[in-house]
Design a protein around this motif. Sequence first.
Motif, PDB file in Angstrom:
ATOM      1  N   ALA A  41       0.805  -1.204   0.000  1.00 46.54           N
ATOM      2  CA  ALA A  41       0.000   0.000   0.000  1.00 46.54           C
ATOM      3  C   ALA A  41       0.841   1.258   0.000  1.00 46.54           C
ATOM      4  CB  ALA A  41      -0.889  -0.025   1.235  1.00 46.54           C
ATOM      5  N   PRO A  42       0.131   2.380   0.047  1.00 47.73           N
ATOM      6  CA  PRO A  42       0.820   3.665   0.120  1.00 47.73           C
ATOM      7  C   PRO A  42       1.633   3.785   1.402  1.00 47.73           C
ATOM      8  CG  PRO A  42      -1.554   3.911   0.398  1.00 47.73           C
ATOM      9  CD  PRO A  42      -1.299   2.488   0.052  1.00 47.73           C
ATOM     10  N   SER A  43       2.734   4.532   1.305  1.00 49.05           N
ATOM     11  CA  SER A  43       3.531   4.728   2.511  1.00 49.05           C
ATOM     12  C   SER A  43       3.054   5.944   3.290  1.00 49.05           C
ATOM     13  CB  SER A  43       5.009   4.859   2.162  1.00 49.05           C
ATOM     14  OG  SER A  43       5.210   5.944   1.289  1.00 49.05           O
ATOM     15  N   THR A  44       2.407   6.897   2.611  1.00 51.19           N
ATOM     16  CA  THR A  44       1.859   8.052   3.320  1.00 51.19           C
ATOM     17  C   THR A  44       0.395   8.253   2.935  1.00 51.19           C
ATOM     18  OG1 THR A  44       2.609   9.586   1.602  1.00 51.19           O
ATOM     19  CG2 THR A  44       4.062   9.267   3.489  1.00 51.19           C
ATOM     20  N   VAL A  45      -0.424   8.420   3.948  1.00 47.47           N
ATOM     21  CA  VAL A  45      -1.837   8.736   3.768  1.00 47.47           C
ATOM     22  C   VAL A  45      -2.112   9.963   4.623  1.00 47.47           C
ATOM     23  CG1 VAL A  45      -4.225   7.970   4.080  1.00 47.47           C
ATOM     24  CG2 VAL A  45      -2.460   6.315   3.429  1.00 47.47           C
ATOM     25  N   ARG A  46      -2.686  10.982   4.010  1.00 44.99           N
ATOM     26  CA  ARG A  46      -3.002  12.200   4.746  1.00 44.99           C
ATOM     27  C   ARG A  46      -4.465  12.544   4.504  1.00 44.99           C
ATOM     28  NH1 ARG A  46       2.106  16.070   5.034  1.00 44.99           N
ATOM     29  NH2 ARG A  46       3.594  14.450   5.563  1.00 44.99           N
ATOM     30  N   ILE A  47      -5.141  12.880   5.590  1.00 46.37           N
ATOM     31  CA  ILE A  47      -6.567  13.168   5.523  1.00 46.37           C
ATOM     32  C   ILE A  47      -6.819  14.524   6.161  1.00 46.37           C
ATOM     33  CG2 ILE A  47      -8.869  12.392   6.178  1.00 46.37           C
ATOM     34  CD1 ILE A  47      -7.652   9.548   6.438  1.00 46.37           C
ATOM     35  N   VAL A  62      -1.412   8.969  -0.878  1.00 44.05           N
ATOM     36  CA  VAL A  62      -2.864   9.072  -0.942  1.00 44.05           C
ATOM     37  C   VAL A  62      -3.279  10.224  -0.047  1.00 44.05           C
ATOM     38  CG1 VAL A  62      -5.073   7.968  -0.403  1.00 44.05           C
ATOM     39  CG2 VAL A  62      -3.219   6.614  -1.377  1.00 44.05           C
ATOM     40  N   GLY A  63      -3.932  11.208  -0.631  1.00 44.51           N
ATOM     41  CA  GLY A  63      -4.449  12.338   0.123  1.00 44.51           C
ATOM     42  C   GLY A  63      -5.959  12.394  -0.009  1.00 44.51           C
ATOM     43  N   LEU A  64      -6.617  12.705   1.074  1.00 42.27           N
ATOM     44  CA  LEU A  64      -8.075  12.799   1.087  1.00 42.27           C
ATOM     45  C   LEU A  64      -8.464  14.150   1.678  1.00 42.27           C
ATOM     46  CD1 LEU A  64      -8.591   9.196   2.373  1.00 42.27           C
ATOM     47  CD2 LEU A  64      -9.417  10.040   0.164  1.00 42.27           C
ATOM     48  N   MET A  65      -9.062  15.008   0.845  1.00 44.60           N
ATOM     49  CA  MET A  65      -9.441  16.356   1.251  1.00 44.60           C
ATOM     50  C   MET A  65     -10.957  16.446   1.390  1.00 44.60           C
ATOM     51  SD  MET A  65      -8.761  19.951  -0.735  1.00 44.60           S
ATOM     52  CE  MET A  65      -6.983  19.767  -0.663  1.00 44.60           C
ATOM     53  N   GLY A  66     -11.419  16.751   2.591  1.00 39.14           N
ATOM     54  CA  GLY A  66     -12.844  16.776   2.885  1.00 39.14           C
ATOM     55  C   GLY A  66     -13.586  17.922   2.232  1.00 39.14           C
ATOM     56  N   GLY A  67     -14.842  17.660   1.951  1.00 39.94           N
ATOM     57  CA  GLY A  67     -15.730  18.650   1.369  1.00 39.94           C
ATOM     58  C   GLY A  67     -17.163  18.159   1.480  1.00 39.94           C
ATOM     59  N   ALA A  68     -18.036  18.780   0.721  1.00 39.08           N
ATOM     60  CA  ALA A  68     -19.444  18.389   0.721  1.00 39.08           C
ATOM     61  C   ALA A  68     -19.964  18.418  -0.707  1.00 39.08           C
ATOM     62  CB  ALA A  68     -20.259  19.327   1.601  1.00 39.08           C
ATOM     63  N   ALA A  69     -20.977  17.615  -0.957  1.00 37.99           N
ATOM     64  CA  ALA A  69     -21.624  17.584  -2.263  1.00 37.99           C
ATOM     65  C   ALA A  69     -23.119  17.418  -2.057  1.00 37.99           C
ATOM     66  CB  ALA A  69     -21.078  16.429  -3.109  1.00 37.99           C
ATOM     67  N   ARG A  70     -23.857  17.918  -2.993  1.00 39.47           N
ATOM     68  CA  ARG A  70     -25.308  17.813  -2.917  1.00 39.47           C
ATOM     69  C   ARG A  70     -25.753  16.513  -3.566  1.00 39.47           C
ATOM     70  NH1 ARG A  70     -28.790  21.246  -1.371  1.00 39.47           N
ATOM     71  NH2 ARG A  70     -27.393  23.016  -1.534  1.00 39.47           N
ATOM     72  N   LEU A  71     -26.575  15.785  -2.838  1.00 40.23           N
ATOM     73  CA  LEU A  71     -27.207  14.565  -3.338  1.00 40.23           C
ATOM     74  C   LEU A  71     -28.704  14.784  -3.196  1.00 40.23           C
ATOM     75  CD1 LEU A  71     -26.822  11.672  -4.411  1.00 40.23           C
ATOM     76  CD2 LEU A  71     -26.831  10.903  -2.046  1.00 40.23           C
ATOM     77  N   GLY A  72     -29.332  15.176  -4.298  1.00 40.97           N
ATOM     78  CA  GLY A  72     -30.732  15.590  -4.213  1.00 40.97           C
ATOM     79  C   GLY A  72     -30.806  16.873  -3.417  1.00 40.97           C
ATOM     80  N   TYR A  79     -14.871  13.228  -0.053  1.00 42.33           N
ATOM     81  CA  TYR A  79     -13.424  13.465  -0.021  1.00 42.33           C
ATOM     82  C   TYR A  79     -12.893  13.482  -1.437  1.00 42.33           C
ATOM     83  CZ  TYR A  79     -13.262  12.951   4.986  1.00 42.33           C
ATOM     84  OH  TYR A  79     -13.455  13.142   6.319  1.00 42.33           O
ATOM     85  N   ARG A  80     -12.090  14.496  -1.730  1.00 38.59           N
ATOM     86  CA  ARG A  80     -11.394  14.549  -3.016  1.00 38.59           C
ATOM     87  C   ARG A  80     -10.124  13.723  -2.855  1.00 38.59           C
ATOM     88  NH1 ARG A  80     -12.032  16.885  -7.503  1.00 38.59           N
ATOM     89  NH2 ARG A  80     -13.550  18.376  -6.734  1.00 38.59           N
ATOM     90  N   LEU A  81      -9.923  12.798  -3.770  1.00 33.52           N
ATOM     91  CA  LEU A  81      -8.785  11.876  -3.709  1.00 33.52           C
ATOM     92  C   LEU A  81      -7.612  12.430  -4.501  1.00 33.52           C
ATOM     93  CD1 LEU A  81      -7.675   9.033  -2.967  1.00 33.52           C
ATOM     94  CD2 LEU A  81      -8.708   8.229  -5.113  1.00 33.52           C
ATOM     95  N   TRP A  82      -6.480  12.567  -3.814  1.00 37.37           N
ATOM     96  CA  TRP A  82      -5.218  12.972  -4.447  1.00 37.37           C
ATOM     97  C   TRP A  82      -4.304  11.751  -4.439  1.00 37.37           C
ATOM     98  CZ3 TRP A  82      -3.785  17.953  -6.079  1.00 37.37           C
ATOM     99  CH2 TRP A  82      -4.740  18.951  -5.850  1.00 37.37           C
ATOM    100  N   LEU A  83      -3.621  11.515  -5.539  1.00 35.37           N
ATOM    101  CA  LEU A  83      -2.732  10.355  -5.645  1.00 35.37           C
ATOM    102  C   LEU A  83      -1.359  10.742  -6.177  1.00 35.37           C
ATOM    103  CD1 LEU A  83      -5.204   7.791  -7.222  1.00 35.37           C
ATOM    104  CD2 LEU A  83      -4.319   7.774  -4.890  1.00 35.37           C
ATOM    105  N   GLY A  84      -0.342  10.064  -5.679  1.00 40.95           N
ATOM    106  CA  GLY A  84       1.003  10.174  -6.233  1.00 40.95           C
ATOM    107  C   GLY A  84       1.845  11.317  -5.741  1.00 40.95           C
TER     108      GLY A  84
END
Length: 146
Positions: A41-47, A62-72, A79-84
């Motif tokens: 797996a990834p050696s660094t994960v940041r959230i 692997v980076g995960l940046m929080g946010g919100a989205a409308r569902l209905g 989370y927006r996924l950042w890779l590499g």
Amino acid sequence: MISCPGAPYCNLAITRSGSLARMVADTLADEAARSEGTRLAPSTVRICGCPHSCTHVRFADVGLMGGAARLGRTMIPVYRLWLGGSEDQETPHKGVTTVRIPARRVPEAVRRLCRAYADGAREGESFGEWARRQFLPANDEGGIDA
């Protein structure tokens, strides 16, 4: 793994990144047990729980940046996924942003990333190198944007 405390501890946070970090850590532990520690797996994960990116998600495997989205009519945490990304002192790389994932689906996305890396990485290739090869445009050398 690095995570900001997220909501409800930070007034800027949109998501509960601390809770997600525990779920992702459990997922990575499950994958380690399944693969017996080989090409895991990834050696660094940041959230981070918001776009302020206190944990510097862009510079993690692997980076995960929080946010919100409308569902209905409902707002859901995503989370927006950042890779590499990489924090290498000589040649740091800003990762590439890929997709937004509903928070409840992030652990499964991490599981799939681990398995895709195990199945598709070249001999001796790190997770970050594999992710950059898979997701960066062919003419992009990576590196930090000015």
